[in-house]
Design an enzyme around this catalytic site. Structure first.
Site, short mmCIF file in Angstrom:
data_model
loop_
_atom_site.label_atom_id
_atom_site.label_comp_id
_atom_site.label_asym_id
_atom_site.label_seq_id
_atom_site.Cartn_x
_atom_site.Cartn_y
_atom_site.Cartn_z
N GLU A 128 -5.34 -5.27 10.54
CA GLU A 128 -4.34 -4.22 10.74
C GLU A 128 -4.63 -3.48 12.04
O GLU A 128 -5.44 -2.53 12.05
CB GLU A 128 -4.40 -3.21 9.58
N GLU A 170 -6.95 4.43 7.93
CA GLU A 170 -6.79 5.87 7.64
C GLU A 170 -8.05 6.41 6.97
O GLU A 170 -8.43 7.57 7.19
CB GLU A 170 -5.54 6.09 6.77
N GLY A 207 2.33 2.03 10.75
CA GLY A 207 3.26 3.15 10.58
C GLY A 207 3.94 3.57 11.88
O GLY A 207 4.54 4.64 11.95
N ASN A 243 0.86 -1.18 0.00
CA ASN A 243 0.00 0.00 0.00
C ASN A 243 0.90 1.24 0.00
O ASN A 243 1.51 1.57 1.01
CB ASN A 243 -0.89 -0.03 1.25
N HIS A 268 -9.49 0.79 4.95
CA HIS A 268 -8.21 1.04 5.63
C HIS A 268 -8.47 1.97 6.81
O HIS A 268 -9.29 2.88 6.72
CB HIS A 268 -7.21 1.67 4.64
N LYS A 313 0.05 4.29 -0.31
CA LYS A 313 -0.61 5.47 0.28
C LYS A 313 -0.40 6.71 -0.61
O LYS A 313 -0.28 6.58 -1.82
CB LYS A 313 -0.12 5.70 1.71
N SER A 368 3.45 -2.28 10.40
CA SER A 368 4.91 -2.28 10.61
C SER A 368 5.55 -3.63 10.31
O SER A 368 6.49 -4.06 11.00
CB SER A 368 5.24 -1.82 12.04
C1 PEP Z 1 -0.81 0.00 6.08
O1 PEP Z 1 -1.00 1.21 6.10
O2 PEP Z 1 -1.61 -0.75 5.51
C2 PEP Z 1 0.37 -0.51 6.77
C3 PEP Z 1 0.38 -1.76 7.13
O3 PEP Z 1 1.38 0.39 7.00
P1 PEP Z 1 2.81 0.09 7.68
O4 PEP Z 1 3.31 -1.21 7.09
O5 PEP Z 1 3.66 1.25 7.30
O6 PEP Z 1 2.57 -0.04 9.14
#
Ligand code: PEP
Length: 254
Positions: A169, A99, A175, A9, A97, A11, A215
């Site tokens: 997630e 966000e 992040g 992703n 997601h 973003k 992460s």
């Molecule tokens: C995401 O935003 O889907 C995600 C998993 O981000 P990160 O790997 O940076 O934590």
């Protein structure tokens, strides 16, 4: 054997040149170095979808959008419909997601509509669920994820393991550099599979691909992906570097 998937992703990162370079590098590395069978998906910004579909044609990498409209068409300035994505050669879309849920106030009912539009158009979805840090600390994290699924995905018409991938997630891990432990990941993935069993059937639940996101990187991927109910990852930050992303994919080589 469930399908293993690693999705990146991107973003709202990268400009046109860097997006094309990154996709070219990933495509080349996979062609030269990858002999495994994991499916690979890249989700760039809307504006690069057409270029990436062209660039990745004939490769093993599919292209996903990061969002789609809840409506089919009409006077919705700035929105992008599921049908438009399909007409560009896009095969997948990320829906729900965290966000989108927290920054853009997407609700379970609007997410339900997005899932319906995406499936009607023939897109496969990556449907995200996950609890906040408060939910985790107060111990009700499993109920939160159950509610997210039952209020949206599970009330959609044609959900099946072919058109739907679920991504767990935990919001506190996205992040932040703070990955959920392998035990925490396995616990939730196993619970999600039980929720699918309760809604549909054990047979169907065994077929759903459930990804972990938060992460995840080349150092922790193999332990996380080694958990019984984990079928791959949705990768944010680490998908923006070709070597890191390909190393994560290669977890499924070994
Ligand atoms: C995401 O935003 O889907 C995600 C998993 O981000 P990160 O790997 O940076 O934590």
């Amino acid at each position: 054997m469930r399908k293993k998937i690693v999705a990146g992703n991107w973003k709202m990162n990268l400009d046109r040149n860097s997006a094309l370079s990154l996709a070219t590098e990933i495509k080349g590395m996979l062609a030269d170095e990858y002999t495994g069978t994991a499916e690979v998906i890249i989700a760039p910004s809307f504006v690069f979808l057409g270029s990436l579909v062209q660039l990745l044609k004939g490769s093993t990498v599919s292209v996903a959008a990061q969002n789609c409209a809840a409506e089919k068409e009409g006077a919705f300035t700035g929105e992008v419909s599921a049908d438009m994505l399909v007409s560009m050669g896009v095969t997948h879309v990320i829906i729900g997601h965290s966000e989108r849920r927290s920054i853009f106030q997407e609700t379970n009912s609007s997410l339900k509509e997005k899932v319906e539009r995406a499936h009607e158009a023939g897109l496969k979805i990556i449907f995200c669920v996950g609890e906040s840090l408060d939910n985790r600390e107060s111990g009700n994290y499993i109920d939160v994820v159950r509610d997210q699924l039952s209020a949206s995905l599970f009330s959609c018409k044609s959900v099946n393991p072919e058109n739907t991938i679920i991504a767990y997630e935990p919001v506190w891990a996205i992040g932040t550099g703070k990955t959920a432990s392998p035990d925490q990941v396995q616990e939730m993935h196993c619970e999600i599979r039980k929720m699918i069993t309760q809604k549909y059937s054990h047979d169907l639940a065994e077929k759903f691909t459930i990804l972990y996101g938060g992460s995840c990187n080349e150092k922790n991927a193999s332990e996380i992906f080694g958990q019984a109910d984990v079928d791959g990852g949705l990768i944010g930050g680490a998908s923006l570097k070709s070597r890191s992303f390909v190393s994560i994919i290669k977890t499924y080589n070994r």
